[in-house]
Design an enzyme around this catalytic site. Structure first.
Site, mmCIF file in Angstrom:
data_model
loop_
_atom_site.group_PDB
_atom_site.id
_atom_site.type_symbol
_atom_site.label_atom_id
_atom_site.label_comp_id
_atom_site.label_asym_id
_atom_site.label_seq_id
_atom_site.Cartn_x
_atom_site.Cartn_y
_atom_site.Cartn_z
ATOM 1 N N LYS A 45 -55.417 94.967 -39.582
ATOM 2 C CA LYS A 45 -56.048 94.901 -38.275
ATOM 3 C C LYS A 45 -57.659 95.353 -38.331
ATOM 4 O O LYS A 45 -58.346 94.170 -37.845
ATOM 5 C CB LYS A 45 -55.380 95.933 -37.494
ATOM 6 C CG LYS A 45 -55.379 95.653 -36.163
ATOM 7 C CD LYS A 45 -55.048 97.043 -35.342
ATOM 8 C CE LYS A 45 -53.431 97.088 -35.237
ATOM 9 N NZ LYS A 45 -52.910 98.570 -34.559
ATOM 10 N N GLN A 78 -50.854 97.600 -41.419
ATOM 11 C CA GLN A 78 -51.794 98.099 -40.311
ATOM 12 C C GLN A 78 -53.048 97.805 -40.801
ATOM 13 O O GLN A 78 -54.071 97.597 -40.165
ATOM 14 C CB GLN A 78 -51.637 99.634 -40.322
ATOM 15 C CG GLN A 78 -52.612 100.290 -39.379
ATOM 16 C CD GLN A 78 -52.183 101.750 -39.181
ATOM 17 O OE1 GLN A 78 -51.338 101.945 -38.687
ATOM 18 N NE2 GLN A 78 -53.071 102.734 -39.838
ATOM 19 N N TYR A 87 -41.308 95.179 -42.621
ATOM 20 C CA TYR A 87 -42.465 96.054 -42.135
ATOM 21 C C TYR A 87 -42.918 96.948 -43.272
ATOM 22 O O TYR A 87 -41.933 97.595 -43.728
ATOM 23 C CB TYR A 87 -42.257 96.607 -41.003
ATOM 24 C CG TYR A 87 -43.411 97.580 -40.436
ATOM 25 C CD1 TYR A 87 -44.455 96.880 -39.741
ATOM 26 C CD2 TYR A 87 -43.510 98.750 -40.752
ATOM 27 C CE1 TYR A 87 -45.685 97.607 -39.524
ATOM 28 C CE2 TYR A 87 -44.699 99.601 -40.424
ATOM 29 C CZ TYR A 87 -45.713 98.927 -39.792
ATOM 30 O OH TYR A 87 -46.944 99.491 -39.401
ATOM 31 N N ASN A 140 -89.933 84.651 -37.973
ATOM 32 C CA ASN A 140 -88.960 84.559 -39.275
ATOM 33 C C ASN A 140 -87.342 83.853 -38.558
ATOM 34 O O ASN A 140 -87.200 84.256 -37.411
ATOM 35 C CB ASN A 140 -88.312 85.537 -39.868
ATOM 36 C CG ASN A 140 -89.725 86.123 -40.646
ATOM 37 O OD1 ASN A 140 -90.380 85.470 -41.308
ATOM 38 N ND2 ASN A 140 -90.080 87.438 -40.819
ATOM 39 N N SER A 181 -92.349 89.575 -38.199
ATOM 40 C CA SER A 181 -92.255 90.500 -39.199
ATOM 41 C C SER A 181 -92.909 91.990 -38.869
ATOM 42 O O SER A 181 -93.828 92.004 -38.123
ATOM 43 C CB SER A 181 -92.972 89.789 -40.421
ATOM 44 O OG SER A 181 -93.439 90.838 -41.369
ATOM 45 N N THR A 186 -80.361 63.546 -50.987
ATOM 46 C CA THR A 186 -78.934 63.595 -51.750
ATOM 47 C C THR A 186 -79.753 64.519 -52.871
ATOM 48 O O THR A 186 -80.806 64.290 -53.324
ATOM 49 C CB THR A 186 -78.331 62.351 -52.366
ATOM 50 O OG1 THR A 186 -79.139 61.850 -53.382
ATOM 51 C CG2 THR A 186 -78.069 61.114 -51.397
ATOM 52 N N HIS A 187 -79.046 65.414 -53.383
ATOM 53 C CA HIS A 187 -79.368 66.372 -54.213
ATOM 54 C C HIS A 187 -80.640 67.094 -53.857
ATOM 55 O O HIS A 187 -81.551 67.604 -54.738
ATOM 56 C CB HIS A 187 -79.819 65.717 -55.857
ATOM 57 C CG HIS A 187 -78.661 64.865 -56.256
ATOM 58 N ND1 HIS A 187 -77.627 65.235 -57.006
ATOM 59 C CD2 HIS A 187 -78.428 63.405 -55.710
ATOM 60 C CE1 HIS A 187 -76.873 64.235 -57.473
ATOM 61 N NE2 HIS A 187 -77.211 63.076 -56.533
ATOM 62 N N ASN A 247 -43.133 97.861 -34.329
ATOM 63 C CA ASN A 247 -43.212 96.847 -35.400
ATOM 64 C C ASN A 247 -43.018 95.392 -34.590
ATOM 65 O O ASN A 247 -44.115 94.454 -35.033
ATOM 66 C CB ASN A 247 -41.811 96.537 -36.460
ATOM 67 C CG ASN A 247 -41.905 97.993 -37.319
ATOM 68 O OD1 ASN A 247 -42.884 98.803 -37.185
ATOM 69 N ND2 ASN A 247 -41.049 98.185 -38.203
HETATM 70 N N1 ARG Z 1 -50.124 100.922 -36.295
HETATM 71 C C1 ARG Z 1 -48.961 100.204 -36.625
HETATM 72 C C2 ARG Z 1 -49.376 98.962 -37.507
HETATM 73 O O1 ARG Z 1 -50.328 98.510 -37.289
HETATM 74 C C3 ARG Z 1 -48.241 100.120 -35.801
HETATM 75 C C4 ARG Z 1 -46.608 100.039 -36.192
HETATM 76 C C5 ARG Z 1 -46.052 101.304 -36.621
HETATM 77 N N2 ARG Z 1 -44.980 100.903 -37.126
HETATM 78 C C6 ARG Z 1 -44.338 101.836 -37.921
HETATM 79 N N3 ARG Z 1 -43.124 101.706 -38.318
HETATM 80 N N4 ARG Z 1 -44.854 103.049 -38.301
HETATM 81 O O2 ARG Z 1 -48.718 98.324 -38.079
#
Ligand code: ARG
Length: 432
Positions: A328, A325, A320, A289, A281, A158-159, A113
């Site tokens: 990401k 996740q 957490y 283009n 094109s 303008t506009h 974490n």
């Molecule tokens: N892939 C996980 C994430 O991006 C990593 C952390 C995992 N932690 C857990 N307690 N399962 O959050």
């Protein structure tokens, strides 16, 4: 996926389908975070050495192992893929395979974490740095172009209706100032997120005097993120701050792209886009283009979509949650796309060709009406009166030259007083 770091022995039931669902594309995305994760692992090892959890020999061998991993990852020999649950497990697996017991000690006092937090934090800081650098490059090119074109007449709208004479340089100066502000915003965001979450473990600290000061320094963070719970709660929150920052830059790009796609049409014909920025094109032989400019315009939407996705994941209580996740994929998608788009802007601006004749031809006599009204007002006629006279008397605004109109635009920021040196100064100050 084998060797799960959290498997507790033969009793753990592992269903591949479920594991695949949980991992998603996570391990592949961790490729973008892997080197940061290794750097943070080095710092963590140093912290463990300082509190005698690792002996000097163990520390040295871990450091060597991490350096070897960096090298073979960079050379493409170590591949991060579905064999691992995530990048974190891959690092640990590598160290254990290479070092045995010393490798098994690296995770002391650390959780995935805080590991994912610190790797992401370093990635975010680098993103701010890169975005800030590109913003400064865009501003520099725009200032150079503004200098040479400040007195080149161009209609001001303008506009989207013809309004008053403006100049190509004033268009460029607007871009410069916007990206100077944005470069400063990148710096601000970078300091906002410049705190070290490593050592907060699963989100509640650990029963060890972890040397968080040393890891903060080793990783070049400005400060320690003190509260372990806040460290977890800042996941996604800091990502949003960076995404918002990128959005500001891309709003600027979208505006440039919109203007250029308009000005490059046959109807306006103000500007020729650089060849490399246009495509042909597949069916219409006559076409060139502005695809690149259009995709630059659309880049904002990628980042806006990522923002929405992250924001909706964040509706969570403290601490957490594996939901996090899912911040990401949008983060990495947005950052990569934004930086790739921004990187194309300096050359685009530097290689535009403006058509003097077309620009002048689009400035019609009616556009001097405001000049006339203000001239009359300056000579003593009350403005409301002057306004009516200027509207009625078409004679007074005919036969004027746009260059002369620009010469008289002396209020700060106007073509005759654009304060480009002040903008250059701001740009220089910001980069300190
Ligand atoms: N892939 C996980 C994430 O991006 C990593 C952390 C995992 N932690 C857990 N307690 N399962 O959050």
């Amino acid at each position: 996926m084998s060797n799960l770091i959290w498997a507790k022995g033969a009793t753990t039931a592992i269903d591949d389908r479920i594991m695949r669902f949980c991992a998603g594309e996570d391990v592949i995305l961790d490729r973008h975070l892997f080197l940061y994760d290794i750097r943070a692992s080095k710092a963590h090892a140093l912290g463990l050495l300082n509190i005698n959890i690792l002996s000097q020999e163990e520390y040295d061998s871990i450091l060597e192992g991490l350096e070897e991993l960096t090298r073979s990852y960079e050379e493409g020999n170590f591949i991060l893929d579905e064999r691992y649950e995530d990048g974190h497990s891959a690092i640990e697996a590598f160290l254990i395979e290479k070092l045995g017991d010393a490798g098994k000690r690296i995770h002391t006092g650390r959780s995935r974490n805080d590991q994912v937090l610190v790797a992401t934090r370093l990635f975010l800081k680098d993103t701010c740095q890169s975005a800030g650098e590109i913003a400064r490059r865009i501003a520099t090119v725009a200032l150079d172009c503004a200098e040479s074109t400040m007195m080149q007449p161009m209609p001001g709208y303008t506009h989207l209706q013809r309004a008053v004479p403006s100049s190509v340089g004033m268009w460029f100066a607007a871009i410069a100032e916007s990206f100077i502000d944005d470069a400063n915003l990148c710096q601000f965001t970078s300091s906002y997120i410049d705190s070290n979450p490593l050592g907060t473990a699963a989100g509640y600290g650990v029963n060890l005097p972890l040397d968080r000061k040393a890891t903060t320094e080793a990783l070049g963070f400005d400060r320690m993120q003190i509260s372990p719970i806040y460290a977890q709660n800042s996941r996604g929150k800091f990502e949003l701050q960076v995404i918002d920052t990128l959005s500001q830059l891309l709003l600027g790009v979208r505006r440039i792209a919109w203007d250029l796609s308009l000005y490059a049409t046959g109807e306006f014909a103000f500007v020729d886009l650089p060849d490399a920025y246009t495509t042909g094109s597949s069916i219409m032989p006559n076409k060139r283009n502005p695809d690149v400019v259009e995709l630059l315009r659309a880049a904002y939407s990628v980042v806006a979509g990522a923002r929405a996705e992250i924001q909706s994941v964040l509706s969570l209580p403290s601490g957490y949650h594996r939901d996090l996740q899912n911040t990401k994929p949008p983060l990495i998608r947005a950052v990569n796309h934004a930086l790739a788009a921004l990187d194309l802007v300096p050359d685009l601006l530097a290689n535009l060709t403006f058509d003097d004749d077309a620009l002048r031809a689009a400035i019609s006599d009616d556009m001097y009406a405001t000049d006339v009204a203000v001239e009359l007002a300056a000579s003593g006629v009350p403005f409301r009166e002057a306004y009516r006279q200027a509207a009625a008397d078409t004679e007074m605004r005919s036969g004027r030259d746009p260059a002369e109109s620009l010469q008289k635009r002396v209020s700060a920021g106007g073509a005759a007083n654009p304060l480009l040196l002040e903008l250059r100064d701001r740009l220089k100050k910001g980069s300190r």
